[in-house]
Design an enzyme around this catalytic site. Structure first.
Site, PDB file in Angstrom:
ATOM      1  N   HIS A  93     -94.350   4.054 -39.670  1.00 39.90           N
ATOM      2  CA  HIS A  93     -95.668   3.416 -39.754  1.00 39.90           C
ATOM      3  C   HIS A  93     -96.451   4.067 -40.889  1.00 39.90           C
ATOM      4  CE1 HIS A  93     -99.618   1.948 -39.022  1.00 39.90           C
ATOM      5  NE2 HIS A  93    -100.068   3.068 -38.480  1.00 39.90           N
ATOM      6  N   TYR A 211     -72.105  -6.449 -48.603  1.00 36.30           N
ATOM      7  CA  TYR A 211     -72.679  -5.612 -49.659  1.00 36.30           C
ATOM      8  C   TYR A 211     -72.451  -4.127 -49.355  1.00 36.30           C
ATOM      9  CZ  TYR A 211     -76.225  -3.479 -52.677  1.00 36.30           C
ATOM     10  OH  TYR A 211     -76.870  -2.713 -53.613  1.00 36.30           O
TER      11      TYR A 211
END
Length: 213
Positions: A93, A211
Site C-alpha cells: 500500500h 513469458y
C-alpha cells in the site's frame, strides 16, 4: 522466531517501499507461506530503516497481533480483510504521487498500455472510508473483485496492490505508478490517451502465460 522468513522479507523490502511513498505513509505485508493464517507487516510510525526482523509484527488474518516488538501498521484491517477474502501472498500500500493523483481525482486507470494486465484490465477506484477501518478494507476488496483486478486505487487516499509474493507486489506497484504517470502526462499535454480493447488485452494475457524463463 515465528514467520522469520516473512519478517526478514518485510525488513529487506522496506527501502523500496520508502522510494514509492512519501514519509511513513505506506505499508506492506507478507503472508505465512505455510498455513496462510497470519502475516508479517510493517510497524506503524517507524522510519523504514528503523526496525529489524524481531520488531516486525505478526498478525493473524482475523486481525489479532501474535508477535513482534513493535505495533503493526494502522492498516491491519485492510491487509487482514484482503487475506481473508483473496488468495494472495503479499500486499503493498502506497501514496505514490501519480497513482494518488488519480485517486484524489477519483478516476480509474484505463488500459492505455499492455503492461496493465499485470494487475488486470483496469485499475478501479475503491470508495473512500477512513484509513484503518473495516469499511475501507471492504471497499477495496469489493472494487478489486468487481474489476477482476489485483490492484485498486482508493478515493482521496492512495494505491493497494496484491500479488502471490512480495517481489511481484512491489514490481506491480511500480507498473501501476508508471502507467498512471503516462496517463496523466499525456492528458496534461492535451492528448487523449487511446485505450486497448478487451480482445487486445486478452492476447497480451495469452502471451504472458509463456513469458520469462
Amino acid at each position: 522466531m515465528i514467520l522469520e522468513n516473512e519478517r526478514r522479507a518485510v525488513v529487506e523490502s522496506a527501502p523500496e517501499l520508502a522510494a514509492l511513498t512519501p514519509g511513513r505513509t505506506g505499508n506492506l505485508s507478507v503472508r505465512d507461506g505455510d498455513t496462510g493464517d497470519a502475516f508479517a507487516i510493517t510497524p506503524t510510525g517507524v522510519p523504514y530503516d528503523g526496525f529489524g526482523a524481531a520488531d516486525v509484527p505478526v498478525v493473524d488474518v482475523d486481525g489479532e497481533v501474535r508477535d513482534g516488538r513493535m505495533d503493526p501498521s494502522s492498516e491491519v484491517p485492510m491487509h487482514a480483510a484482503i487475506y481473508r477474502r483473496e488468495d494472495v501472498g503479499a500486499i503493498v500500500h502506497t501514496h505514490s504521487p501519480w497513482a494518488t493523483t488519480l485517486a484524489v481525482a477519483r478516476e480509474p486507470l484505463p488500459p492505455i498500455h499492455y503492461m496493465i494486465v499485470a494487475v488486470g484490465k483496469r485499475v478501479p477506484v475503491a470508495e473512500y472510508a477512513p484509513y484503518g477501518t473495516d469499511a475501507l478494507a471492504e471497499n477495496i476488496v469489493t472494487a478489486m473483485t468487481g474489476a477482476d483486478a489485483t490492484a485498486s486505487l482508493i478515493e482521496n487516499h492512495g494505491l493497494v496492490v496484491t500479488a502471490p509474493d512480495l517481489e511481484t507486489a512491489l514490481e506491480n506497484t511500480h507498473h501501476v505508478e508508471s502507467l498512471a504517470r503516462l496517463y496523466l502526462q499525456s492528458r496534461a499535454a492535451g492528448l487523449e490517451p487511446a485505450t486497448l480493447s478487451d480482445a487486445q488485452l486478452e492476447t497480451v494475457l495469452e502471451k504472458f502465460e509463456s513469458y520469462g524463463q
